[in-house]
Design an enzyme around this catalytic site. Structure first.
Site, PDB file in Angstrom:
ATOM      1  N   HIS A 143       0.846  -1.194   0.000  1.00 49.74           N
ATOM      2  CA  HIS A 143       0.000   0.000   0.000  1.00 49.74           C
ATOM      3  C   HIS A 143       0.884   1.246   0.000  1.00 49.74           C
ATOM      4  O   HIS A 143       1.837   1.326   0.771  1.00 49.74           O
ATOM      5  CB  HIS A 143      -0.910   0.018   1.232  1.00 49.74           C
ATOM      6  CG  HIS A 143      -1.635   1.319   1.430  1.00 49.74           C
ATOM      7  ND1 HIS A 143      -1.435   2.135   2.527  1.00 49.74           N
ATOM      8  CD2 HIS A 143      -2.548   1.952   0.648  1.00 49.74           C
ATOM      9  CE1 HIS A 143      -2.197   3.207   2.426  1.00 49.74           C
ATOM     10  NE2 HIS A 143      -2.880   3.121   1.296  1.00 49.74           N
ATOM     11  N   SER A 144       0.587   2.193  -0.869  1.00 49.87           N
ATOM     12  CA  SER A 144       1.261   3.488  -0.876  1.00 49.87           C
ATOM     13  C   SER A 144       2.778   3.304  -0.985  1.00 49.87           C
ATOM     14  O   SER A 144       3.261   2.670  -1.917  1.00 49.87           O
ATOM     15  CB  SER A 144       0.849   4.264   0.376  1.00 49.87           C
ATOM     16  OG  SER A 144       1.156   5.620   0.275  1.00 49.87           O
ATOM     17  N   PHE A 145       3.546   3.833  -0.030  1.00 52.34           N
ATOM     18  CA  PHE A 145       4.999   3.690  -0.071  1.00 52.34           C
ATOM     19  C   PHE A 145       5.426   2.224  -0.096  1.00 52.34           C
ATOM     20  O   PHE A 145       6.432   1.875  -0.722  1.00 52.34           O
ATOM     21  CB  PHE A 145       5.620   4.393   1.137  1.00 52.34           C
ATOM     22  CG  PHE A 145       7.109   4.267   1.230  1.00 52.34           C
ATOM     23  CD1 PHE A 145       7.935   4.974   0.373  1.00 52.34           C
ATOM     24  CD2 PHE A 145       7.695   3.431   2.175  1.00 52.34           C
ATOM     25  CE1 PHE A 145       9.318   4.851   0.458  1.00 52.34           C
ATOM     26  CE2 PHE A 145       9.068   3.302   2.270  1.00 52.34           C
ATOM     27  CZ  PHE A 145       9.886   4.018   1.410  1.00 52.34           C
ATOM     28  N   THR A 169      -1.098   2.939  -5.454  1.00 56.62           N
ATOM     29  CA  THR A 169       0.308   3.298  -5.553  1.00 56.62           C
ATOM     30  C   THR A 169       0.843   2.853  -6.900  1.00 56.62           C
ATOM     31  O   THR A 169       0.114   2.258  -7.699  1.00 56.62           O
ATOM     32  CB  THR A 169       1.102   2.650  -4.402  1.00 56.62           C
ATOM     33  OG1 THR A 169       2.444   3.134  -4.426  1.00 56.62           O
ATOM     34  CG2 THR A 169       1.104   1.125  -4.516  1.00 56.62           C
ATOM     35  N   HIS A 323      -7.518   6.911  -0.211  1.00 55.82           N
ATOM     36  CA  HIS A 323      -6.202   6.277  -0.187  1.00 55.82           C
ATOM     37  C   HIS A 323      -6.150   5.071   0.747  1.00 55.82           C
ATOM     38  O   HIS A 323      -5.329   4.168   0.558  1.00 55.82           O
ATOM     39  CB  HIS A 323      -5.164   7.321   0.240  1.00 55.82           C
ATOM     40  CG  HIS A 323      -3.748   6.882   0.100  1.00 55.82           C
ATOM     41  ND1 HIS A 323      -3.211   6.429  -1.099  1.00 55.82           N
ATOM     42  CD2 HIS A 323      -2.733   6.816   1.013  1.00 55.82           C
ATOM     43  CE1 HIS A 323      -1.942   6.116  -0.923  1.00 55.82           C
ATOM     44  NE2 HIS A 323      -1.624   6.328   0.346  1.00 55.82           N
TER      45      HIS A 323
END
Length: 349
Positions: A143-145, A169, A323
């Site tokens: 997820h994300s980073f 992402t 997000h």
């Protein structure tokens, strides 16, 4: 770095050691966990574990039988392994899920004094975990980073990753409209780290309610229940309240991320041997700095490259939500992820 033997990585001499599983939390941490949120749903969480690393340990949570195909779950910037608590119980039960805390996050040790937090360090952490667990191949869900770290790992060790799942992402951070800022990011990261090292200012101690409200104010995409989950693993109980557990040397994500050019991105994607699923939250983020989120050009550029290079090995879908849709409304993505994990993966020619 591991040595190479016949096209496969030969295990390096010094491997992270599996310290223990289950009863790993200090009494203060256990008390805090009970305060913030009830235990995971019965039968969903198998155990906790710690892996020894040169600066301390990496903590992780495990679900499912260790005999099942492994899936490594990588959380976002300043989050922790609890990011997947509401999603994993909805996924197929015949997989083995491991959600790790990156260094300086959650229950993992902070880096040694003087060491910065760079994206490549987290990629190395992934390899340490994989080596310690003796996996020959596995899937990544980020997820994300965590997706950026997972993407870079998948390009660097392509023979290791069967499937790559990206939750709101991209596999790499494109330097689209960022070239003029890159040196500024590097400078700010260095200045921030040195300032924190020189500071004698103690961490703020807050009541549980103050901590929760402050978290929600700074994280508008996270609902209250999910905020409690992240704080459950991201805070430490002290005599007068709670303090954040994360390493204060960690600043903004753009200070630590490796931005790549379009040409480098194409080169990296061509190295992939994994099937890739990208789930885009329709009200999520489109920019690393979370600015100009109406500008979808970077997403479209990366998506087009993934389609062009991977062809049928790339799957893209959009879901309503922000997000943190994988936490706030995990049922919106669980079926998509489950089908992708269960689908057959052909050997790449």
């Amino acid at each position: 770095m591991p040595e190479w033997d016949g096209g496969r990585p030969r295990v390096p001499f010094h491997l992270p050691q599996l310290l223990t599983t289950d009863h790993l939390l200090t009494r203060s941490r256990v008390s805090r966990l009970h305060h913030w949120h009830p235990r995971p749903r019965s039968g969903s969480l198998t155990s906790e574990m710690k892996l020894a690393v040169p600066w301390g340990h990496i903590a992780a949570k495990l679900w499912g039988s260790q005999q099942g195909p492994p899936v490594l779950c990588l959380h976002g910037w300043l989050d922790n392994a609890n990011s997947f608590d509401r999603l994993i119980p909805l996924l197929p039960k015949d997989f083995h899920y491991v959600a790790m805390d990156f260094g300086g996050h959650g229950l993992s040790s902070h880096y040694s004094p003087g060491l910065p937090y760079y994206q490549q360090n987290f990629v190395i952490e992934v390899q340490r975990v994989v080596a310690a667990l003796k996996w020959n191949s596995f899937s990544i869900m980020g997820h994300s980073f965590g997706g950026i770290v997972g993407g870079m790992y998948s390009c660097t060790f392509p023979e290791m990753v069967d499937k790559l799942i990206l939750l709101d992402t991209l596999p790499c951070a494109l330097d689209y409209k960022e070239s003029e800022n890159l040196l500024t990011y590097k400078r700010r990261m260095i200045e921030h780290m040195l300032q924190i090292e020189a500071s004698q200012k103690p961490q703020r101690v807050l009541s549980p309610e103050e901590m929760l409200q402050g978290f929600l104010k700074n994280n508008s995409h996270v609902g209250e229940e999910c905020a409690r989950l992240l704080l459950q693993r991201g805070t430490t109980q002290v005599a007068t309240g709670l303090v954040l557990s994360r390493d204060r040397r960690i600043s903004l994500p753009e200070h630590s991320i490796d931005f790549v050019s379009r040409d480098l991105l194409v080169h990296f994607i061509r190295k992939l041997q994994a099937h890739v699923l990208l789930i885009k939250a329709m009200q999520g983020f489109y920019n690393v700095r979370r600015e100009n989120d109406a500008d979808k050009e970077a997403l479209n550029l990366v998506k087009d490259i993934l389609k062009s290079v991977l062809k049928e090995w790339f799957q893209y879908t959009e879901v309503p939500g922000n997000h943190y849709v994988h936490m706030n409304q995990p049922q919106r993505v669980a079926g998509i992820i489950g089908s992708f994990l269960k689908s057959s993966t052909l050997n790449q020619l």
